[in-house]
Design a protein around this motif. Structure first.
Motif, PDB file in Angstrom:
ATOM      1  N   VAL A 185       0.822  -1.206   0.000  1.00 46.16           N
ATOM      2  CA  VAL A 185       0.000   0.000   0.000  1.00 46.16           C
ATOM      3  C   VAL A 185       0.861   1.265   0.000  1.00 46.16           C
ATOM      4  CG1 VAL A 185      -1.885  -1.167   1.195  1.00 46.16           C
ATOM      5  CG2 VAL A 185      -0.165   0.080   2.535  1.00 46.16           C
ATOM      6  N   PHE A 186       0.238   2.353  -0.442  1.00 48.45           N
ATOM      7  CA  PHE A 186       0.826   3.687  -0.340  1.00 48.45           C
ATOM      8  C   PHE A 186       0.001   4.431   0.694  1.00 48.45           C
ATOM      9  CE2 PHE A 186       1.225   8.162  -1.724  1.00 48.45           C
ATOM     10  CZ  PHE A 186       2.618   8.274  -1.708  1.00 48.45           C
ATOM     11  N   ASN A 187       0.616   4.797   1.800  1.00 51.71           N
ATOM     12  CA  ASN A 187      -0.134   5.261   2.967  1.00 51.71           C
ATOM     13  C   ASN A 187      -0.734   6.655   2.828  1.00 51.71           C
ATOM     14  OD1 ASN A 187       0.417   2.902   4.579  1.00 51.71           O
ATOM     15  ND2 ASN A 187       2.505   3.660   4.816  1.00 51.71           N
ATOM     16  N   ALA A 188      -0.070   7.547   2.097  1.00 54.12           N
ATOM     17  CA  ALA A 188      -0.538   8.938   1.982  1.00 54.12           C
ATOM     18  C   ALA A 188      -1.618   9.014   0.904  1.00 54.12           C
ATOM     19  CB  ALA A 188       0.629   9.866   1.666  1.00 54.12           C
ATOM     20  N   PHE A 189      -2.850   8.646   1.264  1.00 58.57           N
ATOM     21  CA  PHE A 189      -3.881   8.460   0.248  1.00 58.57           C
ATOM     22  C   PHE A 189      -4.319   9.760  -0.435  1.00 58.57           C
ATOM     23  CE2 PHE A 189      -6.187   8.991   4.241  1.00 58.57           C
ATOM     24  CZ  PHE A 189      -7.203   9.872   3.905  1.00 58.57           C
ATOM     25  N   LYS A 190      -3.935  10.923   0.111  1.00 60.63           N
ATOM     26  CA  LYS A 190      -4.258  12.189  -0.541  1.00 60.63           C
ATOM     27  C   LYS A 190      -3.140  12.667  -1.470  1.00 60.63           C
ATOM     28  CE  LYS A 190      -7.402  13.880   3.043  1.00 60.63           C
ATOM     29  NZ  LYS A 190      -7.727  14.996   3.975  1.00 60.63           N
ATOM     30  N   ASP A 191      -2.028  11.976  -1.467  1.00 60.76           N
ATOM     31  CA  ASP A 191      -0.871  12.345  -2.279  1.00 60.76           C
ATOM     32  C   ASP A 191      -0.933  11.599  -3.612  1.00 60.76           C
ATOM     33  OD1 ASP A 191       1.564  12.931  -3.422  1.00 60.76           O
ATOM     34  OD2 ASP A 191       2.781  12.044  -1.824  1.00 60.76           O
ATOM     35  N   GLU A 192      -1.628  12.178  -4.565  1.00 58.00           N
ATOM     36  CA  GLU A 192      -1.820  11.500  -5.848  1.00 58.00           C
ATOM     37  C   GLU A 192      -0.513  11.376  -6.632  1.00 58.00           C
ATOM     38  OE1 GLU A 192      -4.919  13.283  -8.098  1.00 58.00           O
ATOM     39  OE2 GLU A 192      -6.498  12.701  -6.684  1.00 58.00           O
ATOM     40  N   GLU A 193       0.314  12.391  -6.548  1.00 61.46           N
ATOM     41  CA  GLU A 193       1.591  12.344  -7.261  1.00 61.46           C
ATOM     42  C   GLU A 193       2.486  11.241  -6.707  1.00 61.46           C
ATOM     43  OE1 GLU A 193       5.464  15.245  -8.166  1.00 61.46           O
ATOM     44  OE2 GLU A 193       3.579  16.102  -7.431  1.00 61.46           O
ATOM     45  N   GLY A 194       2.528  11.137  -5.377  1.00 60.62           N
ATOM     46  CA  GLY A 194       3.335  10.087  -4.764  1.00 60.62           C
ATOM     47  C   GLY A 194       2.795   8.706  -5.089  1.00 60.62           C
ATOM     48  N   LEU A 195       1.488   8.563  -5.079  1.00 56.68           N
ATOM     49  CA  LEU A 195       0.869   7.278  -5.418  1.00 56.68           C
ATOM     50  C   LEU A 195       1.197   6.883  -6.847  1.00 56.68           C
ATOM     51  CD1 LEU A 195      -1.077   4.886  -4.954  1.00 56.68           C
ATOM     52  CD2 LEU A 195      -2.942   6.412  -5.669  1.00 56.68           C
ATOM     53  N   ARG A 196       1.055   7.831  -7.759  1.00 56.88           N
ATOM     54  CA  ARG A 196       1.336   7.520  -9.164  1.00 56.88           C
ATOM     55  C   ARG A 196       2.796   7.088  -9.354  1.00 56.88           C
ATOM     56  NH1 ARG A 196      -1.135   8.201 -13.897  1.00 56.88           N
ATOM     57  NH2 ARG A 196      -2.827   9.365 -12.915  1.00 56.88           N
ATOM     58  N   ALA A 197       3.698   7.790  -8.685  1.00 59.92           N
ATOM     59  CA  ALA A 197       5.116   7.446  -8.808  1.00 59.92           C
ATOM     60  C   ALA A 197       5.373   6.029  -8.287  1.00 59.92           C
ATOM     61  CB  ALA A 197       5.970   8.453  -8.045  1.00 59.92           C
ATOM     62  N   GLU A 198       4.751   5.675  -7.160  1.00 55.35           N
ATOM     63  CA  GLU A 198       4.982   4.338  -6.606  1.00 55.35           C
ATOM     64  C   GLU A 198       4.313   3.267  -7.458  1.00 55.35           C
ATOM     65  OE1 GLU A 198       5.596   3.992  -2.296  1.00 55.35           O
ATOM     66  OE2 GLU A 198       3.996   2.476  -2.346  1.00 55.35           O
ATOM     67  N   CYS A 199       3.139   3.583  -8.027  1.00 55.87           N
ATOM     68  CA  CYS A 199       2.498   2.641  -8.943  1.00 55.87           C
ATOM     69  C   CYS A 199       3.367   2.428 -10.189  1.00 55.87           C
ATOM     70  CB  CYS A 199       1.119   3.153  -9.359  1.00 55.87           C
ATOM     71  SG  CYS A 199      -0.180   2.977  -8.122  1.00 55.87           S
ATOM     72  N   GLU A 200       3.910   3.516 -10.718  1.00 55.31           N
ATOM     73  CA  GLU A 200       4.764   3.398 -11.901  1.00 55.31           C
ATOM     74  C   GLU A 200       5.999   2.549 -11.585  1.00 55.31           C
ATOM     75  OE1 GLU A 200       4.231   4.269 -14.903  1.00 55.31           O
ATOM     76  OE2 GLU A 200       2.765   5.897 -14.927  1.00 55.31           O
ATOM     77  N   GLN A 201       6.571   2.757 -10.406  1.00 52.89           N
ATOM     78  CA  GLN A 201       7.726   1.961 -10.011  1.00 52.89           C
ATOM     79  C   GLN A 201       7.347   0.485  -9.925  1.00 52.89           C
ATOM     80  OE1 GLN A 201       8.936   1.707  -5.895  1.00 52.89           O
ATOM     81  NE2 GLN A 201      11.079   2.149  -6.434  1.00 52.89           N
ATOM     82  N   GLY A 202       6.211   0.206  -9.287  1.00 57.17           N
ATOM     83  CA  GLY A 202       5.767  -1.177  -9.153  1.00 57.17           C
ATOM     84  C   GLY A 202       5.478  -1.824 -10.498  1.00 57.17           C
ATOM     85  N   ARG A 203       4.849  -1.072 -11.392  1.00 58.41           N
ATOM     86  CA  ARG A 203       4.562  -1.604 -12.724  1.00 58.41           C
ATOM     87  C   ARG A 203       5.855  -1.867 -13.477  1.00 58.41           C
ATOM     88  NH1 ARG A 203       4.676  -4.003 -16.246  1.00 58.41           N
ATOM     89  NH2 ARG A 203       3.499  -4.042 -18.207  1.00 58.41           N
ATOM     90  N   ASP A 204       6.820  -0.947 -13.381  1.00 55.18           N
ATOM     91  CA  ASP A 204       8.110  -1.142 -14.045  1.00 55.18           C
ATOM     92  C   ASP A 204       8.812  -2.392 -13.528  1.00 55.18           C
ATOM     93  OD1 ASP A 204       7.720   1.138 -15.534  1.00 55.18           O
ATOM     94  OD2 ASP A 204       9.051   2.403 -14.340  1.00 55.18           O
ATOM     95  N   MET A 205       8.656  -2.666 -12.233  1.00 50.86           N
ATOM     96  CA  MET A 205       9.312  -3.836 -11.643  1.00 50.86           C
ATOM     97  C   MET A 205       8.659  -5.142 -12.072  1.00 50.86           C
ATOM     98  SD  MET A 205      10.021  -2.508  -7.744  1.00 50.86           S
ATOM     99  CE  MET A 205      10.885  -4.033  -7.274  1.00 50.86           C
ATOM    100  N   GLY A 206       7.366  -5.097 -12.401  1.00 47.44           N
ATOM    101  CA  GLY A 206       6.688  -6.307 -12.838  1.00 47.44           C
ATOM    102  C   GLY A 206       5.490  -6.715 -12.000  1.00 47.44           C
ATOM    103  N   PHE A 207       5.110  -5.902 -11.015  1.00 46.24           N
ATOM    104  CA  PHE A 207       3.930  -6.226 -10.215  1.00 46.24           C
ATOM    105  C   PHE A 207       2.684  -6.204 -11.085  1.00 46.24           C
ATOM    106  CE2 PHE A 207       6.685  -4.948  -6.640  1.00 46.24           C
ATOM    107  CZ  PHE A 207       6.417  -5.989  -5.756  1.00 46.24           C
ATOM    108  N   ASP A 208       1.705  -7.031 -10.720  1.00 44.41           N
ATOM    109  CA  ASP A 208       0.441  -7.102 -11.463  1.00 44.41           C
ATOM    110  C   ASP A 208      -0.528  -6.007 -11.058  1.00 44.41           C
ATOM    111  OD1 ASP A 208       0.950  -9.584 -12.970  1.00 44.41           O
ATOM    112  OD2 ASP A 208       1.010 -10.496 -10.984  1.00 44.41           O
ATOM    113  N   GLY A 209      -0.336  -5.424  -9.890  1.00 42.92           N
ATOM    114  CA  GLY A 209      -1.228  -4.383  -9.406  1.00 42.92           C
ATOM    115  C   GLY A 209      -0.766  -3.901  -8.051  1.00 42.92           C
ATOM    116  N   LYS A 210      -1.650  -3.156  -7.376  1.00 42.82           N
ATOM    117  CA  LYS A 210      -1.277  -2.556  -6.098  1.00 42.82           C
ATOM    118  C   LYS A 210      -2.414  -2.671  -5.103  1.00 42.82           C
ATOM    119  CE  LYS A 210       1.266   1.423  -4.295  1.00 42.82           C
ATOM    120  NZ  LYS A 210       2.419   0.567  -3.930  1.00 42.82           N
ATOM    121  N   THR A 211      -2.066  -2.967  -3.861  1.00 39.91           N
ATOM    122  CA  THR A 211      -3.058  -2.911  -2.800  1.00 39.91           C
ATOM    123  C   THR A 211      -3.275  -1.460  -2.400  1.00 39.91           C
ATOM    124  OG1 THR A 211      -1.238  -3.458  -1.281  1.00 39.91           O
ATOM    125  CG2 THR A 211      -2.796  -5.217  -1.827  1.00 39.91           C
TER     126      THR A 211
END
Length: 283
Positions: A185-211
């Motif tokens: 999970v990404f804890n700062a749920f109001k931080d859309e920019e931070g969430l997007r960056a972490e999702c992009e990192q996870g997708r680049d690594m090969g994760f299927d999705g995000k909790t």
């Protein structure tokens, strides 16, 4: 088509209003949480009320129940409820703090007919990721990055450098044995920019999705972990070009100035399959 797990939303099993609202949310899967999200004095009531909630219509999203650990006073009761009261209603059971395949065996013995998911959130779990992923009843793995950070005594970094060893071990194990794996999970749920960056990192690594911990995070996760129009267009052109080359007796094709081999075509087909599965969900 393979079911997508772009977005996997935690919902407290003690929160009836949240579970009702979840019926209308565009999430690929829901984790009905009996563990961390439920206070000790509310766990039995949450367990008893979950059967009715699981009977509701959540569209095509997967319904996953996170039980309490088998070492707790509620774990066995949760597992038995999965096998009895929730049979035919839940799609899978998620086991917290899995350290080894033996932890999966203990739950599998009580729940004969549901796929298992493993929370990967301990140092020992990281080191045993391969044997956990190889378990025949296991369908997927969920990174528990908050608990892992606590165990490591690591500091928060936006690049998640302290997490990379554990994330990498679990990714390798999941991919080696063909299991689904979703990021933490990404804890700062109001931080859309931070969430997007972490999702992009996870997708680049090969994760299927995000909790996810909040419905406001769904749109970004669904977008980042889905193939783009450009991805789909490239996949189709790669397949067409390679098939044309093969018909001419050639082993490779060229698309946009880049070599396309059979391995690229395999990836392209997976991209189209993923796009079709997402389209079928209407989300």
């Amino acid at each position: 088509m393979t079911r997508p797990y772009r977005s996997v939303l935690y919902i407290p099993a003690a929160n009836q209003r949240a579970m009702e609202k979840a019926q209308t949310l565009p999430t690929d899967a829901i984790i009905f949480d009996l563990e961390d999200a439920v206070a000790p004095d509310a766990k039995i009531a949450a367990r008893d009320g979950l059967a009715a909630a699981l009977g509701n219509d959540y569209g095509q999203g997967a319904k996953i129940v996170r039980i309490n650990g088998m070492g707790s006073e509620w774990g066995k009761g949760d597992a038995l409820a999965c096998a009895q009261a929730w049979s035919g209603k839940a799609d899978a059971v998620l086991i917290p703090k899995v350290d080894s395949a033996a932890d999966l065996d203990a739950v599998a013995a009580l729940i004969p007919d549901l796929p298992l998911w493993a929370m990967m959130e301990t140092p020992l779990g990281m080191l045993n990721a391969a044997e956990i992923a190889a378990h025949p009843r296991l369908l997927g793995m969920v990174m528990g990055t908050n608990d892992l950070a606590k165990e490591l005594n690591s500091r928060f970094r936006a690049d998640r450098l302290p997490m990379q060893a554990g994330l990498g071990l679990c990714l390798l194990a999941a991919k080696a044995y063909g299991k689904v794996i979703v990021d933490g999970v990404f804890n700062a749920f109001k931080d859309e920019e931070g969430l997007r960056a972490e999702c992009e990192q996870g997708r680049d690594m090969g994760f299927d999705g995000k909790t996810l911990i909040h419905p406001a995070q769904l749109a970004i996760a669904n977008q980042v972990f889905a193939p783009t129009e450009a991805d789909v267009d490239l996949a189709r052109r790669q397949i067409d070009a390679f098939e044309a080359a093969t018909a001419e007796g050639k082993g490779v094709a060229v698309v946009d100035g880049k070599i396309v081999e059979n391995l690229h075509v395999e990836t392209a087909r997976k991209t189209l399959d993923r796009a079709q599965a997402i389209a079928a969900m209407g989300q």
